[in-house]
Design a protein around this motif. Structure first.
Motif, PDB file in Angstrom:
ATOM      1  N   GLU A  59      76.126  28.837   5.487  1.00 26.31           N
ATOM      2  CA  GLU A  59      76.098  29.213   4.064  1.00 26.31           C
ATOM      3  C   GLU A  59      75.144  30.378   3.805  1.00 26.31           C
ATOM      4  OE1 GLU A  59      78.045  28.639   1.808  1.00 26.31           O
ATOM      5  OE2 GLU A  59      78.944  26.638   1.991  1.00 26.31           O
ATOM      6  N   GLY A  60      74.406  30.805   4.836  1.00 20.82           N
ATOM      7  CA  GLY A  60      73.462  31.905   4.653  1.00 20.82           C
ATOM      8  C   GLY A  60      72.251  31.503   3.829  1.00 20.82           C
TER       9      GLY A  60
ATOM     10  N   GLN B 164      84.373  31.457   1.934  1.00 23.15           N
ATOM     11  CA  GLN B 164      83.640  31.927   0.750  1.00 23.15           C
ATOM     12  C   GLN B 164      82.174  31.521   0.873  1.00 23.15           C
ATOM     13  OE1 GLN B 164      85.034  31.406  -3.572  1.00 23.15           O
ATOM     14  NE2 GLN B 164      83.849  29.523  -3.349  1.00 23.15           N
ATOM     15  N   ARG B 165      81.277  32.515   0.722  1.00 25.65           N
ATOM     16  CA  ARG B 165      79.843  32.209   0.753  1.00 25.65           C
ATOM     17  C   ARG B 165      79.257  32.494  -0.621  1.00 25.65           C
ATOM     18  NH1 ARG B 165      76.174  33.974   5.528  1.00 25.65           N
ATOM     19  NH2 ARG B 165      76.016  35.733   4.110  1.00 25.65           N
ATOM     20  N   PRO B 166      79.113  31.474  -1.443  1.00 25.84           N
ATOM     21  CA  PRO B 166      78.650  31.683  -2.821  1.00 25.84           C
ATOM     22  C   PRO B 166      77.304  32.401  -2.908  1.00 25.84           C
ATOM     23  CG  PRO B 166      79.546  29.469  -2.582  1.00 25.84           C
ATOM     24  CD  PRO B 166      79.486  30.052  -1.203  1.00 25.84           C
ATOM     25  N   VAL B 167      76.455  32.269  -1.871  1.00 31.96           N
ATOM     26  CA  VAL B 167      75.147  32.940  -1.915  1.00 31.96           C
ATOM     27  C   VAL B 167      75.319  34.461  -2.004  1.00 31.96           C
ATOM     28  CG1 VAL B 167      74.864  33.157   0.603  1.00 31.96           C
ATOM     29  CG2 VAL B 167      72.840  32.980  -0.857  1.00 31.96           C
ATOM     30  N   ASP B 168      76.416  34.999  -1.468  1.00 32.82           N
ATOM     31  CA  ASP B 168      76.659  36.442  -1.524  1.00 32.82           C
ATOM     32  C   ASP B 168      76.897  36.922  -2.955  1.00 32.82           C
ATOM     33  OD1 ASP B 168      76.436  36.441   1.212  1.00 32.82           O
ATOM     34  OD2 ASP B 168      78.602  36.383   1.576  1.00 32.82           O
ATOM     35  N   PHE B 169      77.217  35.980  -3.849  1.00 35.16           N
ATOM     36  CA  PHE B 169      77.478  36.332  -5.246  1.00 35.16           C
ATOM     37  C   PHE B 169      76.403  35.759  -6.164  1.00 35.16           C
ATOM     38  CE2 PHE B 169      81.411  36.244  -2.867  1.00 35.16           C
ATOM     39  CZ  PHE B 169      81.887  37.527  -3.099  1.00 35.16           C
ATOM     40  N   GLY B 170      75.269  35.368  -5.587  1.00 30.65           N
ATOM     41  CA  GLY B 170      74.130  34.979  -6.415  1.00 30.65           C
ATOM     42  C   GLY B 170      73.924  33.490  -6.637  1.00 30.65           C
TER      43      GLY B 170
ATOM     44  N   CYS C 130      72.639  23.035   0.305  1.00 32.77           N
ATOM     45  CA  CYS C 130      71.930  24.152   0.931  1.00 32.77           C
ATOM     46  C   CYS C 130      71.266  25.012  -0.134  1.00 32.77           C
ATOM     47  CB  CYS C 130      72.886  25.030   1.729  1.00 32.77           C
ATOM     48  SG  CYS C 130      73.719  24.160   3.066  1.00 32.77           S
ATOM     49  N   GLY C 131      70.081  25.542   0.181  1.00 31.34           N
ATOM     50  CA  GLY C 131      69.386  26.414  -0.764  1.00 31.34           C
ATOM     51  C   GLY C 131      68.146  27.011  -0.126  1.00 31.34           C
TER      52      GLY C 131
ATOM     53  N   ALA D  29      76.369  33.725 -12.252  1.00 33.21           N
ATOM     54  CA  ALA D  29      75.021  33.701 -11.659  1.00 33.21           C
ATOM     55  C   ALA D  29      74.096  34.655 -12.421  1.00 33.21           C
ATOM     56  CB  ALA D  29      75.086  34.088 -10.184  1.00 33.21           C
ATOM     57  N   ASP D  30      74.617  35.829 -12.785  1.00 31.38           N
ATOM     58  CA  ASP D  30      73.785  36.805 -13.495  1.00 31.38           C
ATOM     59  C   ASP D  30      73.307  36.258 -14.834  1.00 31.38           C
ATOM     60  OD1 ASP D  30      74.028  38.556 -11.439  1.00 31.38           O
ATOM     61  OD2 ASP D  30      75.512  39.856 -12.397  1.00 31.38           O
ATOM     62  N   LEU D  31      74.230  35.632 -15.564  1.00 27.18           N
ATOM     63  CA  LEU D  31      73.801  35.132 -16.868  1.00 27.18           C
ATOM     64  C   LEU D  31      72.870  33.935 -16.720  1.00 27.18           C
ATOM     65  CD1 LEU D  31      75.088  32.570 -18.756  1.00 27.18           C
ATOM     66  CD2 LEU D  31      77.178  33.783 -18.233  1.00 27.18           C
TER      67      LEU D  31
END
Ligand SMILES: *Cc1c(COP(=O)(O)O)cnc(C)c1O
Length: 419
Positions: free
Chosen positions: A91-92, A208-214, A238-239, A186-188
């Motif tokens: 998951e990075g 899909q790696r959600p971490v890549d999008f924040g 994961c975090g 994620a931005d908001l």
């Protein structure tokens, strides 16, 4: 033998220096690899409830967290840790924490990060028990939730309050495969000081790696694709180290821990995850195209189809290094007619299993309105777009021609009853 056994130059030691540069398919097989002095090639299962200390002083130091080491398998087990490390690598993220089930992953995250008076904004299109956990049980202890349409950016924005701590979504959603814009949400969230949790069950880090999008936290029901063969129930969160310390602190005391045996099964499952996803998704793509061309099918919901309203976003959120776009292995479609037609469709299949589970090499078929979404009110189902003639298929690894033959049987039965 007089000589003391020398520490072996073990493979994981050799690997460590290059692991950071390895690519995901290698990480899925090599990250978190463990090896005892026996030199076994396949990771061992540490089937032990507790660990021994050489002295009372050592025991005291371990309990005081002054030195690292195993204590008790509710919160320190090498096999479970191996799975956690592999998941975090995929998951990075810095750290993973494994739990007894997917729901335990969700509960442990909430309990680790929230207190009475806090507030969560959650997509309306989440797993039924996630909705129930928030709406019933967390509400009971003073943690409030607001549910929003996952595609309605303004609704997310308006739902944020001073006491909002977390936001939560699944993408693609079940069963209509609606896709949320992770980066936008994620931005908001970050503007409001809120952490975004993404349930990544449907696509897995193979796609899909959600971490890549924040995303700040990514969690899974390991029961689904991570296992991949429908054997064990488990979950993982994961975090960052900082966030995961609080999640882990609750797990240690709350106790919804993963068993070492299950961790070993999931660890092994990850080794074939990317190949299984490729094969299952390409079958799903073929079947979605075929279904969309059939008389007797009103609409097919699959993000790989150009006709899907979120096709472009779905494509943009896939891992950039995929050789070909893969959109998941779950699809749903509306049969012409009413609920009876959908039921006739399901009952006429012979190969597909009639079960609400997904993520298995065995293909499954279900009627969402009366199973996974049966507890919703008619109004809630209507607003979610889950109609009585909707059928969901989670595509497995059987020969795609046999799955298609099975869907043909279903289609014929659905249409014949209509006459
Ligand atoms: C199955 C599932 C869960 C819950 O996981 P369990 O392992 O069954 O507890 C959560 N989210 C999604 C998207 C799921 O499919």
């Amino acid at each position: 033998m007089k000589e003391k056994q020398k520490p072996q130059l073990d493979r994981p030691e050799r690997l460590r220096s290059v692991l950071d540069d390895c690519r995901p398919d290698t990480l899925a097989i090599r990250a978190g690899e463990i090896r005892s002095v026996e030199g076994e090639h396949r990771d061992p299962i540490y089937a032990t409830s507790s660990f021994v200390f050489t002295t009372a002083r050592e025991a005291a130091a371990r309990f005081a967290m002054e030195e690292p080491g195993n204590i008790y398998s509710r919160f320190t087990n090498p096999t479970v840790r191996a799975f956690e490390q592999r998941m975090a690598a995929l998951e990075g993220m810095e750290r993973g924490v494994a739990t007894a089930s997917g729901m335990a992953a969700i509960l442990t995250t909430f309990m680790g990060l929230l207190q009475a008076g806090d507030h969560i904004v959650c997509s309306r299109s989440v797993f039924g028990n996630t909705h129930m956990l928030l709406n019933k049980f967390l509400r009971r202890v003073g943690i409030e939730s607001t549910f929003v349409d996952q595609k309605d950016y303004r609704a997310w924005q308006q739902a944020m309050q001073k006491n909002t701590r977390l936001a939560y979504l699944e993408t693609p959603s079940n069963p209509l495969c609606h896709v949320s814009d992770i980066q936008q949400i994620a931005d908001l969230c970050h503007e409001a000081g809120v952490k975004l949790i993404v349930d990544n069950v449907f696509l897995t880090p193979a796609l899909q790696r959600p971490v890549d999008f924040g995303a700040d936290i990514v969690l899974h029901s390991a029961t689904k694709y991570l296992d991949g063969q429908g054997r064990c129930v488990g979950g993982v969160v994961c975090g960052s180290d900082e966030v995961m310390e609080d999640v882990y602190a609750f797990l240690r005391t709350g106790g919804a821990a993963m068993s070492p045996f299950n961790a070993w099964v999931f660890q092994t499952g990850l080794e074939t995850l990317s190949l299984r996803m490729q094969a299952q998704c390409s079958r799903a793509m073929k079947l979605a195209r075929w279904l969309a061309a059939q008389d007797g099918i009103n609409i097919v919901h699959y993000p790989g189809l150009e006709s899907h309203p979120h096709h472009e976003l779905a494509s943009a959120q896939l891992r950039a290094d995929l050789e070909e776009p893969l959109y998941g292995a779950v699809l749903s479609f509306e049969v012409q007619g009413d609920q009876a037609a959908a039921w006739r469709f399901i009952d006429a299949t012979r190969v597909l299993s009639i079960t609400a589970n997904l993520g298995d090499v065995r293909s499954t078929i279900t009627h969402p309105a009366t199973t996974t979404h049966g507890k919703l009110t008619q109004e809630e189902r209507d607003s979610a777009g889950i109609r009585h003639n909707l059928v969901r298929v989670a595509v497995g690894l059987e020969d795609v021609a046999d799955i298609q033959d099975d869907l043909c049987r279903g289609l014929k039965a659905a249409m014949q009853g209509d006459a």
